[in-house]
Write a protein that holds these residues in place. Structure first.
Motif, PDB file in Angstrom:
ATOM      1  N   CYS A 158      25.737  -6.903  72.975  1.00  0.00           N
ATOM      2  CA  CYS A 158      24.398  -6.504  72.524  1.00  0.00           C
ATOM      3  C   CYS A 158      23.770  -5.516  73.503  1.00  0.00           C
ATOM      4  N   CYS A 179      28.125  -9.416  68.339  1.00  0.00           N
ATOM      5  CA  CYS A 179      27.451 -10.307  69.294  1.00  0.00           C
ATOM      6  C   CYS A 179      28.345 -11.503  69.649  1.00  0.00           C
ATOM      7  N   GLU A 180      28.299 -11.882  70.942  1.00  0.00           N
ATOM      8  CA  GLU A 180      29.111 -13.015  71.388  1.00  0.00           C
ATOM      9  C   GLU A 180      28.400 -14.340  71.160  1.00  0.00           C
ATOM     10  N   LEU A 181      27.082 -14.292  71.065  1.00  0.00           N
ATOM     11  CA  LEU A 181      26.314 -15.527  70.837  1.00  0.00           C
ATOM     12  C   LEU A 181      25.313 -15.330  69.698  1.00  0.00           C
ATOM     13  N   CYS A 240      21.937 -11.683  69.672  1.00  0.00           N
ATOM     14  CA  CYS A 240      21.198 -12.378  70.732  1.00  0.00           C
ATOM     15  C   CYS A 240      20.452 -11.405  71.639  1.00  0.00           C
ATOM     16  N   ASN A 241      20.904 -10.153  71.688  1.00  0.00           N
ATOM     17  CA  ASN A 241      20.315  -9.135  72.567  1.00  0.00           C
ATOM     18  C   ASN A 241      20.436  -9.480  74.050  1.00  0.00           C
ATOM     19  N   LYS A 242      21.347 -10.393  74.384  1.00  0.00           N
ATOM     20  CA  LYS A 242      21.515 -10.783  75.792  1.00  0.00           C
ATOM     21  C   LYS A 242      22.962 -10.646  76.249  1.00  0.00           C
ATOM     22  N   CYS A 243      23.910 -10.799  75.325  1.00  0.00           N
ATOM     23  CA  CYS A 243      25.314 -10.753  75.722  1.00  0.00           C
ATOM     24  C   CYS A 243      25.714  -9.306  76.056  1.00  0.00           C
TER      25      CYS A 243
HETATM   26 ZN   LIG Z   1      24.652 -10.736  71.630  1.00  0.00          ZN
END
Ligand SMILES: [Zn+2]
Length: 426
Positions: free
Chosen positions: A96, A81-83, A90-93
């Motif tokens: 993910c 994950c990047e964040l 984060c499930n957004k980057c």
């Molecule tokens: Zn992520």
């Protein structure tokens, strides 16, 4: 905990959105905190991810449907994950998202039950030396790892001994004893537990509410019981129940009827008839359930749980009851009908019948014969049945049962004996 379904697995077909999706896929946990019943594992993994101290090889063991692959995927996201948020993905980057929708080429899931051979592992070994293409780490998730052949395990051991720093292995197995010790010693091992029934029921109710499924606590408890501690089973059962109910409220009665299970009321009646030695009523009660659609194996399973629970009550043990829909007080009423020895015999007989049912040409007859054997151990000639009869006699002596008026069954049995006594006295 936020209760949000994950929609990553929605498949697109012909440009349109194909909306149906198995509940267990739709509600697959996306973060460590959403994994139910495995807090002892998720807490550690999250801590390791947060501190950047993740191991290069993990072994997840435990029964099916307890969250092994789910945790492996969350771990793959957490490490890439990047964040990251305190160790959770984060499930957004992009990293993910690509893992969630299955497009990440650096997260590779292998079913060892299909790819058991040494060549598959050699391929993996050759490929693993290259750096990941997009993500930080390449993660291999090897499911049912115990299915690998001996030569495949040996080939795998080589890479496990000196893993490239950009690779992480997550091995999952339902049969730990089949994994060689050389592999075990090189992995960090986590044991996944069967999930607590209360937690499963709670989760089912929460999901049902969002999905507009009219599930009631009684129905949820029954589904949780039938799931054998596996969330995946529980959600599949919920789906079946919802599909079969036509919008009717899923209380314990409806749920058991829809799924061909037996609810507690008829089950307790059946046990009472068996306890009284009234084989005829017991058969009639079983027949009712059978005609209503209950699977003989489901009846025998519930019955064997109930008999086991009676034995637990007899021992005045605090061990948790297995059956659903009845209390210790309900069982107290049945207890005087059974001696401990007879219960032991009954549980063993019911368990044997359950095993035999798998290959029985006629399940109805097999189940009926078992019920007769339970109600009338007197008919069985094997040592266990004789021991149960002896125990019942001792129980009667101890409780003064011989002073009581005999039941019709006992009268019928006593006839030949008295006839003999008469002839000998002549
Ligand atoms: Zn992520």
């Amino acid at each position: 905990m936020a209760l949000m379904p994950c929609f990553f697995a929605i498949k697109k077909r012909g440009g349109g959105c194909f909306l149906h999706q198995a509940l267990y896929r739709k509600w697959r946990p996306m973060q460590f905190a959403e994994v139910i019943g495995q807090e002892h594992i998720t807490r550690t993994l999250k801590g390791q991810a947060k501190a950047g101290r993740l191991s290069h090889a993990y072994l997840f063991c435990g029964t099916r449907g307890t969250g092994k692959t789910t945790c492996a995927r969350i771990l793959a996201k957490a490490i890439n994950c990047e964040l990251p948020q305190h160790g959770d993905p984060c499930n957004k980057c992009p990293a993910c998202l690509s893992i969630n929708d299955g497009s990440a080429t650096d997260v590779i899931e292998i079913d060892a039950a299909t790819y058991t051979g040494v060549n598959n592992i050699r391929e993996l070994r050759d490929e693993a030396v290259y750096s990941p293409s997009l993500l930080r780490k390449r993660v291999y998730i090897i499911d049912e790892v115990h299915m690998l052949s001996t030569s495949a395990f040996n080939a795998f051991l080589k890479i496990l001994e000196e893993p490239p720093s950009h690779v992480m292995f997550v091995l999952a197995t339902t049969e730990l004893h089949k994994v060689p010790a050389t592999i075990l010693s090189r992995c960090q091992r986590f044991d996944f537990h069967r999930i607590d029934r209360g937690k499963i029921a709670k989760r089912l109710l929460a999901i049902a509410q969002v999905e507009n499924i009219p599930l009631e606590p009684g129905g949820a408890a029954l589904l949780a019981h039938a799931s054998d501690g596996a969330m995946r089973n529980a959600l599949s059962l919920l789906e079946q129940a919802a599909a079969g109910s036509n919008g009717v409220r899923l209380d314990a009665e409806t749920t058991s009827a829809v799924l061909g299970m037996v609810s507690a009321g008829p089950l307790l009646q059946l046990a009472l008839a068996i306890g009284k030695g009234d084989a005829s009523s017991a058969l009639a009660l079983f027949g009712e359930q059978y005609r209503a659609g209950a699977e003989p194996a489901a009846v025998m399973d519930r019955l064997s749980c109930l008999l086991r629970d009676l034995l637990i009550c007899h021992m005045e043990s605090k061990v948790e009851l297995l059956g659903e829909g009845y209390s210790r007080e309900d069982l107290q009423e049945l207890l005087p009908k059974f001696s401990p020895g007879r219960l032991l015999y009954s549980v063993q007989t019911a368990q044997q019948a359950l095993a035999d049912l798998q290959r029985s040409p006629n399940r109805q007859i097999s189940a009926e014969m078992c019920i007769v054997a339970l109600a009338r151990p007197v008919l069985g000639g094997e040592p266990a049945a004789l021991a149960a009869r002896l125990d019942a006699l001792e129980h009667k002596l101890a409780t003064g049962g011989f002073g009581m008026p005999a039941t019709p069954a006992a009268k019928a049995e006593s006839k030949p004996v008295s006839a003999k006594a008469e002839t000998s006295s002549k």
